[in-house]
Design a protein around this motif. Sequence first.
Motif, PDB file in Angstrom:
ATOM      1  N   ALA A 144      53.453 -54.813 -25.721  1.00  0.00           N
ATOM      2  CA  ALA A 144      52.985 -56.068 -26.322  1.00  0.00           C
ATOM      3  C   ALA A 144      52.340 -56.975 -25.274  1.00  0.00           C
ATOM      4  O   ALA A 144      51.292 -57.583 -25.528  1.00  0.00           O
ATOM      5  N   LEU A 145      52.943 -57.079 -24.091  1.00  0.00           N
ATOM      6  CA  LEU A 145      52.371 -57.935 -23.051  1.00  0.00           C
ATOM      7  C   LEU A 145      51.071 -57.358 -22.515  1.00  0.00           C
ATOM      8  O   LEU A 145      50.153 -58.096 -22.149  1.00  0.00           O
ATOM      9  N   ALA A 146      50.961 -56.039 -22.457  1.00  0.00           N
ATOM     10  CA  ALA A 146      49.731 -55.419 -21.968  1.00  0.00           C
ATOM     11  C   ALA A 146      48.566 -55.675 -22.914  1.00  0.00           C
ATOM     12  O   ALA A 146      47.409 -55.733 -22.486  1.00  0.00           O
ATOM     13  N   GLU A 147      48.839 -55.838 -24.207  1.00  0.00           N
ATOM     14  CA  GLU A 147      47.780 -56.049 -25.190  1.00  0.00           C
ATOM     15  C   GLU A 147      47.383 -57.513 -25.315  1.00  0.00           C
ATOM     16  O   GLU A 147      46.371 -57.830 -25.943  1.00  0.00           O
ATOM     17  N   ALA A 148      48.168 -58.430 -24.739  1.00  0.00           N
ATOM     18  CA  ALA A 148      47.858 -59.857 -24.836  1.00  0.00           C
ATOM     19  C   ALA A 148      46.600 -60.164 -24.024  1.00  0.00           C
ATOM     20  O   ALA A 148      46.489 -59.760 -22.863  1.00  0.00           O
ATOM     21  N   ARG A 149      45.641 -60.884 -24.621  1.00  0.00           N
ATOM     22  CA  ARG A 149      44.346 -61.109 -23.986  1.00  0.00           C
ATOM     23  C   ARG A 149      44.177 -62.505 -23.413  1.00  0.00           C
ATOM     24  O   ARG A 149      43.197 -62.776 -22.749  1.00  0.00           O
ATOM     25  N   SER A 150      45.080 -63.411 -23.694  1.00  0.00           N
ATOM     26  CA  SER A 150      44.939 -64.777 -23.204  1.00  0.00           C
ATOM     27  C   SER A 150      46.319 -65.312 -22.842  1.00  0.00           C
ATOM     28  O   SER A 150      47.350 -64.738 -23.220  1.00  0.00           O
ATOM     29  N   THR A 151      46.337 -66.431 -22.108  1.00  0.00           N
ATOM     30  CA  THR A 151      47.608 -67.041 -21.741  1.00  0.00           C
ATOM     31  C   THR A 151      48.412 -67.407 -22.982  1.00  0.00           C
ATOM     32  O   THR A 151      49.628 -67.208 -23.033  1.00  0.00           O
ATOM     33  N   ALA A 152      47.741 -67.941 -23.994  1.00  0.00           N
ATOM     34  CA  ALA A 152      48.440 -68.317 -25.225  1.00  0.00           C
ATOM     35  C   ALA A 152      49.069 -67.097 -25.890  1.00  0.00           C
ATOM     36  O   ALA A 152      50.204 -67.154 -26.386  1.00  0.00           O
ATOM     37  N   VAL A 154      50.015 -64.299 -24.366  1.00  0.00           N
ATOM     38  CA  VAL A 154      51.131 -63.871 -23.519  1.00  0.00           C
ATOM     39  C   VAL A 154      52.369 -64.709 -23.833  1.00  0.00           C
ATOM     40  O   VAL A 154      53.483 -64.188 -23.961  1.00  0.00           O
ATOM     41  N   LEU A 155      52.201 -66.014 -23.955  1.00  0.00           N
ATOM     42  CA  LEU A 155      53.339 -66.890 -24.234  1.00  0.00           C
ATOM     43  C   LEU A 155      53.919 -66.627 -25.621  1.00  0.00           C
ATOM     44  O   LEU A 155      55.139 -66.675 -25.816  1.00  0.00           O
ATOM     45  N   ARG A 156      53.060 -66.323 -26.592  1.00  0.00           N
ATOM     46  CA  ARG A 156      53.567 -66.000 -27.928  1.00  0.00           C
ATOM     47  C   ARG A 156      54.394 -64.714 -27.893  1.00  0.00           C
ATOM     48  O   ARG A 156      55.436 -64.609 -28.536  1.00  0.00           O
ATOM     49  N   VAL A 157      53.905 -63.721 -27.152  1.00  0.00           N
ATOM     50  CA  VAL A 157      54.659 -62.469 -27.040  1.00  0.00           C
ATOM     51  C   VAL A 157      55.995 -62.713 -26.352  1.00  0.00           C
ATOM     52  O   VAL A 157      57.039 -62.224 -26.802  1.00  0.00           O
ATOM     53  N   ALA A 158      55.993 -63.484 -25.260  1.00  0.00           N
ATOM     54  CA  ALA A 158      57.238 -63.765 -24.542  1.00  0.00           C
ATOM     55  C   ALA A 158      58.245 -64.467 -25.447  1.00  0.00           C
ATOM     56  O   ALA A 158      59.450 -64.193 -25.399  1.00  0.00           O
ATOM     57  N   ALA A 159      57.768 -65.369 -26.294  1.00  0.00           N
ATOM     58  CA  ALA A 159      58.671 -66.102 -27.187  1.00  0.00           C
ATOM     59  C   ALA A 159      59.252 -65.203 -28.269  1.00  0.00           C
ATOM     60  O   ALA A 159      60.329 -65.479 -28.801  1.00  0.00           O
ATOM     61  N   GLY A 254      53.032 -59.642  -4.397  1.00  0.00           N
ATOM     62  CA  GLY A 254      53.839 -60.223  -3.337  1.00  0.00           C
ATOM     63  C   GLY A 254      53.824 -61.732  -3.278  1.00  0.00           C
ATOM     64  O   GLY A 254      54.465 -62.319  -2.396  1.00  0.00           O
ATOM     65  N   ARG A 255      53.137 -62.385  -4.186  1.00  0.00           N
ATOM     66  CA  ARG A 255      53.049 -63.849  -4.179  1.00  0.00           C
ATOM     67  C   ARG A 255      53.762 -64.405  -5.409  1.00  0.00           C
ATOM     68  O   ARG A 255      53.527 -63.947  -6.527  1.00  0.00           O
ATOM     69  N   THR A 256      54.626 -65.397  -5.176  1.00  0.00           N
ATOM     70  CA  THR A 256      55.325 -66.036  -6.292  1.00  0.00           C
ATOM     71  C   THR A 256      54.394 -67.054  -6.936  1.00  0.00           C
ATOM     72  O   THR A 256      54.040 -68.064  -6.345  1.00  0.00           O
ATOM     73  N   MET A 257      53.983 -66.752  -8.163  1.00  0.00           N
ATOM     74  CA  MET A 257      53.025 -67.607  -8.868  1.00  0.00           C
ATOM     75  C   MET A 257      53.700 -68.592  -9.813  1.00  0.00           C
ATOM     76  O   MET A 257      53.045 -69.466 -10.381  1.00  0.00           O
ATOM     77  N   GLY A 258      55.008 -68.475  -9.980  1.00  0.00           N
ATOM     78  CA  GLY A 258      55.707 -69.378 -10.879  1.00  0.00           C
ATOM     79  C   GLY A 258      57.117 -68.887 -11.126  1.00  0.00           C
ATOM     80  O   GLY A 258      57.669 -68.077 -10.375  1.00  0.00           O
ATOM     81  N   ALA A 286      54.632 -61.714 -15.446  1.00  0.00           N
ATOM     82  CA  ALA A 286      53.768 -62.174 -14.356  1.00  0.00           C
ATOM     83  C   ALA A 286      52.454 -61.404 -14.350  1.00  0.00           C
ATOM     84  O   ALA A 286      51.370 -61.982 -14.188  1.00  0.00           O
ATOM     85  N   GLN A 287      52.536 -60.076 -14.523  1.00  0.00           N
ATOM     86  CA  GLN A 287      51.315 -59.264 -14.553  1.00  0.00           C
ATOM     87  C   GLN A 287      50.431 -59.654 -15.726  1.00  0.00           C
ATOM     88  O   GLN A 287      49.203 -59.750 -15.599  1.00  0.00           O
ATOM     89  N   ALA A 288      51.047 -59.872 -16.895  1.00  0.00           N
ATOM     90  CA  ALA A 288      50.266 -60.240 -18.080  1.00  0.00           C
ATOM     91  C   ALA A 288      49.590 -61.597 -17.895  1.00  0.00           C
ATOM     92  O   ALA A 288      48.429 -61.785 -18.276  1.00  0.00           O
ATOM     93  N   LEU A 289      50.322 -62.570 -17.323  1.00  0.00           N
ATOM     94  CA  LEU A 289      49.733 -63.888 -17.083  1.00  0.00           C
ATOM     95  C   LEU A 289      48.592 -63.800 -16.072  1.00  0.00           C
ATOM     96  O   LEU A 289      47.561 -64.475 -16.213  1.00  0.00           O
ATOM     97  N   ALA A 290      48.757 -62.951 -15.043  1.00  0.00           N
ATOM     98  CA  ALA A 290      47.686 -62.791 -14.052  1.00  0.00           C
ATOM     99  C   ALA A 290      46.448 -62.189 -14.701  1.00  0.00           C
ATOM    100  O   ALA A 290      45.315 -62.637 -14.457  1.00  0.00           O
ATOM    101  N   ARG A 291      46.648 -61.146 -15.540  1.00  0.00           N
ATOM    102  CA  ARG A 291      45.497 -60.538 -16.227  1.00  0.00           C
ATOM    103  C   ARG A 291      44.823 -61.543 -17.142  1.00  0.00           C
ATOM    104  O   ARG A 291      43.591 -61.613 -17.208  1.00  0.00           O
TER     105      ARG A 291
END
Length: 704
Positions: A144-152, A154-159, A254-258, A286-291
Amino acid sequence: MRTEDVLAAIATGLWRWDNASGIVSLDAEAARLLGLPAEPVRLSEAAVRSRFHPVDWNEIDGVVNLAVAEGTLAEARLRIMDEHGRVIRTVRSRSKPLIEGNDYQLVGTLQEVAEQLPGTAARTPITGDWRRSREAFLLDAGRALAEARSTAEVLRVAASLSMPGFSPDGLAVFGVAGDRLTIIGHHGHSEGDEGPFSSMSLDTDYPAAEVVRTGRAIYLPTPEEYLRRFPATWPLAQRFGRRSWAFVPLVVAGRTMGAWMAAFKHPVVFTPDERSVLTTVARMLAQALARAGVAESERELSLGLQRTMMPVLGPGIPGIQVAARYVPTGGGLQVGGDWYDMIRLPGGSSRAGGHGPGRIALVIGDVQGHDVRAAGLMGQLRIALRAYASEGHRPDAVLSRASRFLYGITDGDEDGGGPRFATCLYLEVDLETGTVDIARAGHPDPAVRMNDGTVLLRPTAGGLPLGIDPDTDYPTTRLTLDPGETLMICTDGLLETGGHDLDSGWERVRQLLESHDGDDLERLADALVEAVHGPGSHHTTGPLADRREDDIAVLLLSRRPAGAVQEAPRRTLMTIAQAEPERIAEAREQVRQLLHDWSDEDQLDAAVLMVSEMATNVLVHTDGDALLVAEVACGEKTRRLRVEVSDGSDELPHKRHPGEMASSGRGLVLMEMLADAWGVDPRGEGKAIWFELNEPEPGEGCCR
């Protein structure tokens, strides 16, 4: 009393694992629990591993790695095997990593535990049911996270993630902006609840801020633990009534983005398995948000490029209405080689001595490819065409110069993939007279929608695509756009998408043009694009983006006179050159389209046959070109078709009586048999042969 003696008294063994040397030290009780003689011993990692059930060893390996990464306690339940592979007991291991540079030591205890009854070991490493449930959840979450195309998205999937056995009821994703902590999104909170957390200094004594600073997860199983460790910010969390919290770093490359917060209304002890699930989800998140961030940046860049490269049609020009659309193909930066343009030309109308409404040029083209280089070449070519047009060159000269320009900037460019070509259609429109001069470079022909809704594809003479041969000539074709008529030019993406070729794609577009009222060009432009790609909401990245097969550019122009549009006859005009006998087939098709609603099919076939005979006779018996003019006008009772083919020869045709085996000489005989009226008219230079057909009964498009 020694520590070893105290531990032995409570049947607890002590062990130390040195990761650098691979040596495991066991005291007497730990050795006994592993099925060895009850005496202190130092063994290799492989020797110790042979005493554990292989499934449990894989589990403890993951638990230890997680504890080392987080600096937390590693706890697991392990089955001990004898030399024959039989389970002799189950032990609980608790250990703490002592990190020394890149290496570490584990110091821990082993204690025998009673065998659990079936169904009671829901959250232990040696229980397969919960593990399978966890793995299924992680696979589903990853997909599900791999298929998410936008930040919004990704957040819907996480919720929506439902973790096995311990689903959180509150989620928050924190980002970093400079030295401030920000809220990217949250779930399970009311609007406005994010206020105190939305711009917090990274130095604040808050769990998410510490996670970002250190890159290590923080687990708070009880409110008391939260209060003890973060007393300054406990009042901010207290009002939500939660019982347990997990703050996990979002790490990419290797970088903490949040940080990601999962909060629970029920107590959670955060066992190694639970921490493993949370950490894995955080990594995928994190990977999904970066993508998504990269995709949104690319989309913004794409829109910027489009705004820069696509012209603004600007304020309305008196007497005309213009509409245009550009839809990029799917994938990548969402830019490609298609473009359109409208250029105000120097000077006024030729008929008004340079003081009429003026002239404009319409340009549409397609540079080979759908990549950034195609977009760059398109931008350069568009600027060059504007320059040549503004200098006052005729359409044929504009395309000839543009072809040499493109050939010059791509020839020998091996690093950019070698030479590229571009198709192009250049039209010069006199706004007062409606005269349109067209030069074509390998591009689809224009189409005209007449006042009565009839749509004709206007065949035009043309040359090679731009950039192939620097010395190519581009002949000019002239047509007249009557008041109320609409001209459409497009790239092949509008025609060939969806499995269509140019012919079937044109038929689809023609039916849409004829079904539209033609008054609102903006609605017509939308309808043309929707016929290929669906609603306008799909013209961005998303599920339908990857289904686009080619870029689309479409440009519409309609003459809009101040007064009411006078009903004009349908008319088509085309030249058939001696060197282009194949255009006779185009002439036949033009007549068929002109008579698309003619009531008598036999008359339509007769008209097509006579046109073919007339045009062929010119090419066979003269040295000049044939000019075809066909017109459908209202007669006294019904419509009348008049077709005229003229040429530059003064020699008049003669009616002959060919024999049964003759292969020619039947042209005038056919006209006498099939036409309601026909004739040959001498002209000042040359002649014209014509015929007329009267529709026997009113058709759908009859002016009455």
